[in-house]
Scaffold this motif. Structure first.
Motif, mmCIF file in Angstrom:
data_model
loop_
_atom_site.group_PDB
_atom_site.id
_atom_site.type_symbol
_atom_site.label_atom_id
_atom_site.label_comp_id
_atom_site.label_asym_id
_atom_site.label_seq_id
_atom_site.Cartn_x
_atom_site.Cartn_y
_atom_site.Cartn_z
ATOM 1 N N GLY A 36 0.815 -1.214 0.000
ATOM 2 C CA GLY A 36 0.000 0.000 0.000
ATOM 3 C C GLY A 36 0.842 1.255 0.000
ATOM 4 N N THR A 37 1.921 1.244 0.768
ATOM 5 C CA THR A 37 2.822 2.399 0.802
ATOM 6 C C THR A 37 3.490 2.613 -0.555
ATOM 7 O OG1 THR A 37 3.235 1.999 3.150
ATOM 8 C CG2 THR A 37 4.793 3.414 1.989
ATOM 9 N N LEU A 38 3.955 1.528 -1.170
ATOM 10 C CA LEU A 38 4.565 1.650 -2.495
ATOM 11 C C LEU A 38 3.554 2.139 -3.533
ATOM 12 C CD1 LEU A 38 6.813 -1.546 -2.626
ATOM 13 C CD2 LEU A 38 7.545 0.832 -2.429
ATOM 14 N N PHE A 85 2.638 1.042 -11.571
ATOM 15 C CA PHE A 85 3.826 0.355 -12.050
ATOM 16 C C PHE A 85 3.724 0.163 -13.556
ATOM 17 C CE2 PHE A 85 0.759 -2.815 -10.802
ATOM 18 C CZ PHE A 85 0.776 -3.732 -11.823
ATOM 19 N N THR A 86 4.877 -0.043 -14.182
ATOM 20 C CA THR A 86 4.921 -0.271 -15.623
ATOM 21 C C THR A 86 5.470 -1.666 -15.904
ATOM 22 O OG1 THR A 86 7.122 0.674 -15.812
ATOM 23 C CG2 THR A 86 5.283 2.171 -16.161
ATOM 24 N N TYR A 87 5.059 -2.205 -17.025
ATOM 25 C CA TYR A 87 5.590 -3.482 -17.483
ATOM 26 C C TYR A 87 5.707 -3.446 -18.998
ATOM 27 C CZ TYR A 87 0.777 -4.715 -18.648
ATOM 28 O OH TYR A 87 -0.490 -4.729 -19.179
ATOM 29 N N VAL A 110 0.106 0.642 -15.239
ATOM 30 C CA VAL A 110 -1.079 0.351 -14.443
ATOM 31 C C VAL A 110 -1.071 1.314 -13.271
ATOM 32 C CG1 VAL A 110 -2.258 -1.369 -13.043
ATOM 33 C CG2 VAL A 110 -1.044 -2.069 -15.105
ATOM 34 N N ASN A 111 -2.098 2.143 -13.193
ATOM 35 C CA ASN A 111 -2.195 3.104 -12.104
ATOM 36 C C ASN A 111 -2.896 2.472 -10.907
ATOM 37 O OD1 ASN A 111 -0.995 5.239 -13.519
ATOM 38 N ND2 ASN A 111 -2.915 5.659 -14.564
ATOM 39 N N VAL A 112 -2.339 2.684 -9.723
ATOM 40 C CA VAL A 112 -2.941 2.198 -8.489
ATOM 41 C C VAL A 112 -3.699 3.366 -7.870
ATOM 42 C CG1 VAL A 112 -2.488 1.251 -6.200
ATOM 43 C CG2 VAL A 112 -1.108 0.519 -8.138
ATOM 44 N N PRO A 113 -5.021 3.237 -7.686
ATOM 45 C CA PRO A 113 -5.781 4.328 -7.091
ATOM 46 C C PRO A 113 -5.343 4.597 -5.648
ATOM 47 C CG PRO A 113 -7.253 2.683 -8.048
ATOM 48 C CD PRO A 113 -5.876 2.117 -8.072
ATOM 49 N N VAL A 114 -5.497 5.854 -5.237
ATOM 50 C CA VAL A 114 -5.105 6.243 -3.885
ATOM 51 C C VAL A 114 -5.911 5.465 -2.848
ATOM 52 C CG1 VAL A 114 -5.042 8.177 -2.264
ATOM 53 C CG2 VAL A 114 -4.353 8.522 -4.630
ATOM 54 N N TRP A 115 -7.198 5.262 -3.114
ATOM 55 C CA TRP A 115 -8.035 4.560 -2.140
ATOM 56 C C TRP A 115 -7.575 3.111 -1.968
ATOM 57 C CZ3 TRP A 115 -10.476 0.219 -3.748
ATOM 58 C CH2 TRP A 115 -10.729 0.069 -5.118
ATOM 59 N N ALA A 116 -7.049 2.487 -3.023
ATOM 60 C CA ALA A 116 -6.588 1.102 -2.925
ATOM 61 C C ALA A 116 -5.333 1.016 -2.068
ATOM 62 C CB ALA A 116 -6.331 0.527 -4.309
ATOM 63 N N GLY A 117 -4.412 1.964 -2.225
ATOM 64 C CA GLY A 117 -3.215 1.993 -1.388
ATOM 65 C C GLY A 117 -3.555 2.235 0.068
ATOM 66 N N ALA A 118 -4.463 3.178 0.308
ATOM 67 C CA ALA A 118 -4.865 3.475 1.686
ATOM 68 C C ALA A 118 -5.606 2.290 2.311
ATOM 69 C CB ALA A 118 -5.744 4.720 1.711
ATOM 70 N N ALA A 119 -6.441 1.622 1.527
ATOM 71 C CA ALA A 119 -7.160 0.453 2.035
ATOM 72 C C ALA A 119 -6.198 -0.680 2.365
ATOM 73 C CB ALA A 119 -8.193 -0.009 1.015
ATOM 74 N N ALA A 120 -5.179 -0.885 1.543
ATOM 75 C CA ALA A 120 -4.196 -1.936 1.815
ATOM 76 C C ALA A 120 -3.442 -1.643 3.106
ATOM 77 C CB ALA A 120 -3.225 -2.069 0.646
ATOM 78 N N ILE A 121 -3.095 -0.380 3.327
ATOM 79 C CA ILE A 121 -2.414 -0.014 4.571
ATOM 80 C C ILE A 121 -3.338 -0.244 5.764
ATOM 81 C CG2 ILE A 121 -1.443 1.924 5.867
ATOM 82 C CD1 ILE A 121 -0.429 3.017 3.172
ATOM 83 N N GLY A 122 -4.609 0.139 5.637
ATOM 84 C CA GLY A 122 -5.567 -0.049 6.726
ATOM 85 C C GLY A 122 -5.803 -1.505 7.061
#
Length: 70
Positions: free
Chosen positions: A12-14, A21-23, A45-57
């Protein structure tokens, strides 16, 4: 459970820091006898902000609740 929590917090932090990330995807378009023409494309591939925050939570919850045994 604690290891999964740590992995989710790091992922989530990353995701928040880099935003995605790119491939590289290789496509083989034309084969003419011994000649092989291929194209390599970079895709992002863009990671939404809400997905990163949810993973951290969720990772934090797993760390807190994963240490409790009944």
């Amino acid at each position: 459970m604690k290891i999964l929590g740590i992995v989710l917090i790091v992922a989530g932090t990353l995701g928040l820091v880099y935003g995605g990330f790119t491939y590289t995807k290789a496509r083989h378009d034309v084969n003419l006898g011994p000649l092989n023409f291929s194209v390599k494309e970079q895709e992002r591939v863009n990671v939404p902000v809400w997905a990163g925050a949810a993973a951290i939570g969720v990772g934090a919850l797993l760390l807190v609740l994963g240490g409790r045994r009944k």
